[in-house]
Design a protein around this motif. Sequence first.
Motif, PDB file in Angstrom:
ATOM      1  N   VAL A 132      31.956  41.354  31.920  1.00 19.63           N
ATOM      2  CA  VAL A 132      31.609  42.733  32.305  1.00 19.63           C
ATOM      3  C   VAL A 132      32.785  43.374  33.039  1.00 19.63           C
ATOM      4  N   LEU A 133      33.439  42.620  33.911  1.00 22.61           N
ATOM      5  CA  LEU A 133      34.640  43.138  34.580  1.00 22.61           C
ATOM      6  C   LEU A 133      35.745  43.430  33.565  1.00 22.61           C
ATOM      7  N   ALA A 134      35.886  42.550  32.573  1.00 20.81           N
ATOM      8  CA  ALA A 134      36.907  42.758  31.538  1.00 20.81           C
ATOM      9  C   ALA A 134      36.608  44.017  30.727  1.00 20.81           C
ATOM     10  N   ALA A 135      35.339  44.205  30.361  1.00 26.66           N
ATOM     11  CA  ALA A 135      34.962  45.398  29.606  1.00 26.66           C
ATOM     12  C   ALA A 135      35.185  46.652  30.436  1.00 26.66           C
ATOM     13  N   SER A 136      34.867  46.585  31.720  1.00 26.24           N
ATOM     14  CA  SER A 136      35.080  47.731  32.602  1.00 26.24           C
ATOM     15  C   SER A 136      36.572  48.022  32.755  1.00 26.24           C
ATOM     16  N   ALA A 137      37.373  46.977  32.879  1.00 22.86           N
ATOM     17  CA  ALA A 137      38.824  47.159  32.964  1.00 22.86           C
ATOM     18  C   ALA A 137      39.373  47.738  31.664  1.00 22.86           C
ATOM     19  N   ALA A 138      38.804  47.302  30.538  1.00 24.90           N
ATOM     20  CA  ALA A 138      39.239  47.848  29.243  1.00 24.90           C
ATOM     21  C   ALA A 138      38.909  49.331  29.152  1.00 24.90           C
ATOM     22  N   LYS A 139      37.735  49.722  29.636  1.00 24.88           N
ATOM     23  CA  LYS A 139      37.374  51.145  29.653  1.00 24.88           C
ATOM     24  C   LYS A 139      38.345  51.905  30.552  1.00 24.88           C
ATOM     25  N   GLY A 140      38.667  51.330  31.706  1.00 24.45           N
ATOM     26  CA  GLY A 140      39.648  51.950  32.596  1.00 24.45           C
ATOM     27  C   GLY A 140      41.002  52.097  31.936  1.00 24.45           C
ATOM     28  N   TRP A 141      41.396  51.086  31.154  1.00 24.89           N
ATOM     29  CA  TRP A 141      42.676  51.162  30.456  1.00 24.89           C
ATOM     30  C   TRP A 141      42.673  52.283  29.424  1.00 24.89           C
ATOM     31  N   THR A 142      41.518  52.503  28.756  1.00 24.24           N
ATOM     32  CA  THR A 142      41.476  53.582  27.761  1.00 24.24           C
ATOM     33  C   THR A 142      41.591  54.951  28.413  1.00 24.24           C
ATOM     34  N   ILE A 143      41.118  55.053  29.649  1.00 27.57           N
ATOM     35  CA  ILE A 143      41.207  56.326  30.372  1.00 27.57           C
ATOM     36  C   ILE A 143      42.611  56.539  30.910  1.00 27.57           C
ATOM     37  N   THR A 144      43.178  55.502  31.518  1.00 24.79           N
ATOM     38  CA  THR A 144      44.524  55.571  32.089  1.00 24.79           C
ATOM     39  C   THR A 144      45.285  54.308  31.692  1.00 24.79           C
ATOM     40  N   PRO A 145      45.919  54.329  30.518  1.00 26.56           N
ATOM     41  CA  PRO A 145      46.604  53.115  30.061  1.00 26.56           C
ATOM     42  C   PRO A 145      47.878  52.824  30.875  1.00 26.56           C
ATOM     43  N   THR A 146      47.890  51.659  31.485  1.00 26.58           N
ATOM     44  CA  THR A 146      49.077  51.172  32.189  1.00 26.58           C
ATOM     45  C   THR A 146      49.259  49.703  31.835  1.00 26.58           C
ATOM     46  N   HIS A 147      50.448  49.207  32.063  1.00 23.93           N
ATOM     47  CA  HIS A 147      50.728  47.801  31.752  1.00 23.93           C
ATOM     48  C   HIS A 147      49.912  46.855  32.632  1.00 23.93           C
ATOM     49  N   TRP A 148      49.772  47.177  33.901  1.00 21.39           N
ATOM     50  CA  TRP A 148      49.033  46.277  34.787  1.00 21.39           C
ATOM     51  C   TRP A 148      47.559  46.225  34.412  1.00 21.39           C
ATOM     52  N   ARG A 149      46.987  47.353  33.957  1.00 22.59           N
ATOM     53  CA  ARG A 149      45.586  47.337  33.522  1.00 22.59           C
ATOM     54  C   ARG A 149      45.421  46.478  32.266  1.00 22.59           C
ATOM     55  N   LEU A 150      46.369  46.588  31.358  1.00 28.52           N
ATOM     56  CA  LEU A 150      46.315  45.778  30.147  1.00 28.52           C
ATOM     57  C   LEU A 150      46.410  44.291  30.490  1.00 28.52           C
ATOM     58  N   ALA A 151      47.308  43.957  31.424  1.00 34.51           N
ATOM     59  CA  ALA A 151      47.438  42.563  31.857  1.00 34.51           C
ATOM     60  C   ALA A 151      46.134  42.070  32.499  1.00 34.51           C
ATOM     61  N   LEU A 152      45.480  42.932  33.281  1.00 30.47           N
ATOM     62  CA  LEU A 152      44.213  42.572  33.906  1.00 30.47           C
ATOM     63  C   LEU A 152      43.138  42.319  32.850  1.00 30.47           C
ATOM     64  N   VAL A 153      43.061  43.201  31.854  1.00 33.03           N
ATOM     65  CA  VAL A 153      42.083  43.041  30.777  1.00 33.03           C
ATOM     66  C   VAL A 153      42.301  41.708  30.066  1.00 33.03           C
TER      67      VAL A 153
END
Length: 112
Positions: free
Chosen positions: A17-38
Amino acid sequence: MTYSGLFQLGASTVIFVLAASAAKGWTITPTHWRLALVLALYTAGNLIMLRLIREFGMGVALSLSAVIQLVAVNLVAFLWFGEKVNALQGLGILAAIAAIGLITVGPYLTAR
């Protein structure tokens, strides 16, 4: 189901669920650190799933995980991110939940 298995199932659900939420966050504001977190979260969740598959078998572990994640991720999508679905999509989600539930409990309700 053992307490260890139940704990692992809960942990994998929280992580996914955290991964899916982080993925949604990445789609809104794509950054390298968000992608690494996902990627890190999905990797951790899948490593736990490997342990669950070993303990319960592939069918049971993945079916249980799928139905729990389906419900949890949809709750987060609707309640936290404010996503909406139309009536047909809502029926499809309910049908998917029912289908995975039947697949999961079916072997226990029928003679082997």
